[in-house]
Design a protein around this motif. Sequence first.
Motif, PDB file in Angstrom:
ATOM      1  N   LYS A 385       0.856  -1.176   0.000  1.00  0.00           N
ATOM      2  CA  LYS A 385       0.000   0.000   0.000  1.00  0.00           C
ATOM      3  C   LYS A 385       0.892   1.226   0.000  1.00  0.00           C
ATOM      4  N   LEU A 412      -4.152  -3.648  -9.500  1.00  0.00           N
ATOM      5  CA  LEU A 412      -4.029  -2.301  -8.940  1.00  0.00           C
ATOM      6  C   LEU A 412      -5.405  -1.766  -8.594  1.00  0.00           C
ATOM      7  N   GLU A 413      -5.559  -1.315  -7.367  1.00  0.00           N
ATOM      8  CA  GLU A 413      -6.748  -0.576  -6.937  1.00  0.00           C
ATOM      9  C   GLU A 413      -6.281   0.824  -6.570  1.00  0.00           C
ATOM     10  N   GLY A 414      -6.456   1.757  -7.498  1.00  0.00           N
ATOM     11  CA  GLY A 414      -5.955   3.103  -7.315  1.00  0.00           C
ATOM     12  C   GLY A 414      -6.904   3.968  -6.509  1.00  0.00           C
ATOM     13  N   PRO A 415      -6.530   5.233  -6.307  1.00  0.00           N
ATOM     14  CA  PRO A 415      -7.400   6.145  -5.565  1.00  0.00           C
ATOM     15  C   PRO A 415      -8.765   6.262  -6.248  1.00  0.00           C
ATOM     16  N   SER A 416      -9.801   6.127  -5.472  1.00  0.00           N
ATOM     17  CA  SER A 416     -11.159   6.138  -6.012  1.00  0.00           C
ATOM     18  C   SER A 416     -11.464   7.466  -6.703  1.00  0.00           C
ATOM     19  N   THR A 420      -5.838   5.757 -13.113  1.00  0.00           N
ATOM     20  CA  THR A 420      -4.468   5.271 -12.960  1.00  0.00           C
ATOM     21  C   THR A 420      -4.127   4.352 -14.125  1.00  0.00           C
ATOM     22  N   ALA A 450      -9.833   3.441 -11.845  1.00  0.00           N
ATOM     23  CA  ALA A 450      -8.795   3.249 -10.838  1.00  0.00           C
ATOM     24  C   ALA A 450      -8.324   1.804 -10.732  1.00  0.00           C
ATOM     25  N   SER A 451      -9.064   0.862 -11.318  1.00  0.00           N
ATOM     26  CA  SER A 451      -8.742  -0.565 -11.170  1.00  0.00           C
ATOM     27  C   SER A 451      -8.148  -1.103 -12.464  1.00  0.00           C
ATOM     28  N   TYR A 478      -3.248   3.798  -2.811  1.00  0.00           N
ATOM     29  CA  TYR A 478      -3.555   2.686  -3.715  1.00  0.00           C
ATOM     30  C   TYR A 478      -3.028   1.388  -3.127  1.00  0.00           C
TER      31      TYR A 478
END
Length: 485
Positions: A385, A412-416, A420, A450-451, A478
Amino acid sequence: MRRLVAAAAVAALVFPLAAAGRVSFTPTDPLVSKQYYLTQDHAFDAFPDVLPALNPVRVAIIDSGLDGTHPEFPARKLWPGGARSFVGGSALTDDQGHGTFIAGEIGAAINNNEGIAGIAFPTQLIIAKVARSDTPISVHDEAEAIRWAVNAGARVINLSLGGTRDPRNPRNDTYSPEEAAAIEYAARRGAVLVAAVGNSDNAPQTPWPWANYPAALPHVLGVSALNQSGNVPAFSDRDPIYNDISAPGMDIYSTLPLAITKQRSACPNQGYSDCGPDEFRHASGTSFAAPQATAAAALLLALRPTLKADQVTNILERSATDVNASDGCGECRLLRDERSGWGRLDIGKAIAALNGPLPPADRLEPNDDAGFHAPVLPARVRSIKATIDYWDDQIDVYRVRLNRGQRLRLTLEGPSGFTTNLLLWRPGTKRVNDLRRQNLRVAESIGPGASHRIAYRVAATGWYYVEVKLVSRGFGAYGLTIVRK
């Protein structure tokens, strides 16, 4: 060419902004009324009427030296052994005056019955002299001074100097790999770096749309200038990315070497800028805005010594007061803009922010490129993270060892709410943002949202590079998951 442009336990010692009716600290120094910027910065609003005892914070001023005989800078204000000249002579002489001026804004003695009040009262100064009145500043000297200051323990470094940046004309551009490497060295060792964005009188036109180096380098807080009414003067360089915050930068009052002011011997305020030459009597420039942000960073570290550099800059930026048409700048857009960055420095609000949730620290910074810049993610690491920021930290890069035939899955789970990208680069990559080398990408997930996910069967054994990039204006945390089979 570089130019000068114009012991208590304190981990939880923070103060709220002055409540209605509460008396906040007011310096008694006799010339403090000339320092209008103290009021505009809310420099002492967070403190009670008696200043707390705080452990000293070492602040390096890389400039033209310091007048070591000036009464505002007794020995206790200097870090022992923390003065070195890279241009000959003594660092505690200043024939140009710029360094002594900067030092006064940051660390002039407070309530000492002399002259002015420095903002960062717990500061101990480290003086690196790289400028003389008769020669331009050498980038090599600047880089050596940055490294020396870091090794001397500087937690904050003020760089009120710079060279022109021109992305459209390489002949005008003064980018220096040596300077960039020194900045990275300082960032990697946890120093807060503050630099003036630059003055357009040193650029091809006014106003100039690009921040100077080193303000236009990663992990440097770039500071622009405001006038007393809140507008951005024409000389203050603009920049949509590297102009981070603004502070008063016109008609600034501070200290000057006694040897310079004695040339006007009839002037009563010897050692101060109203007794100096024309360029200091109404001192204006981003050079003189940057030290106020430097002082604010030092105060945050004195109050909360465990803060990391990226947390300090985040707090200063996000606590700034927006500069727009309602408060004096008719051309400044709401929220962050190229003229004033995140807005006007507000030291009181920055200190008050220490009472709330702190921004997360990104412990693997700096990791902005491939090669030796990128931290290694060992096989045992399956997720990380971190944070990413369009203006301060657009790209994070990680190095992973992969064997031929392995299957790699990246998630990748980026900032909502922001866009990204996720990319994988082959062994031998040196720069992930070199457009001439895009053939070095072996996989990518580029697009809105973001994903992102990548699945890749490794073609050759070696060190690969995982890039996370924020491409829309925003910031946040993220999560990156790495599965190797």
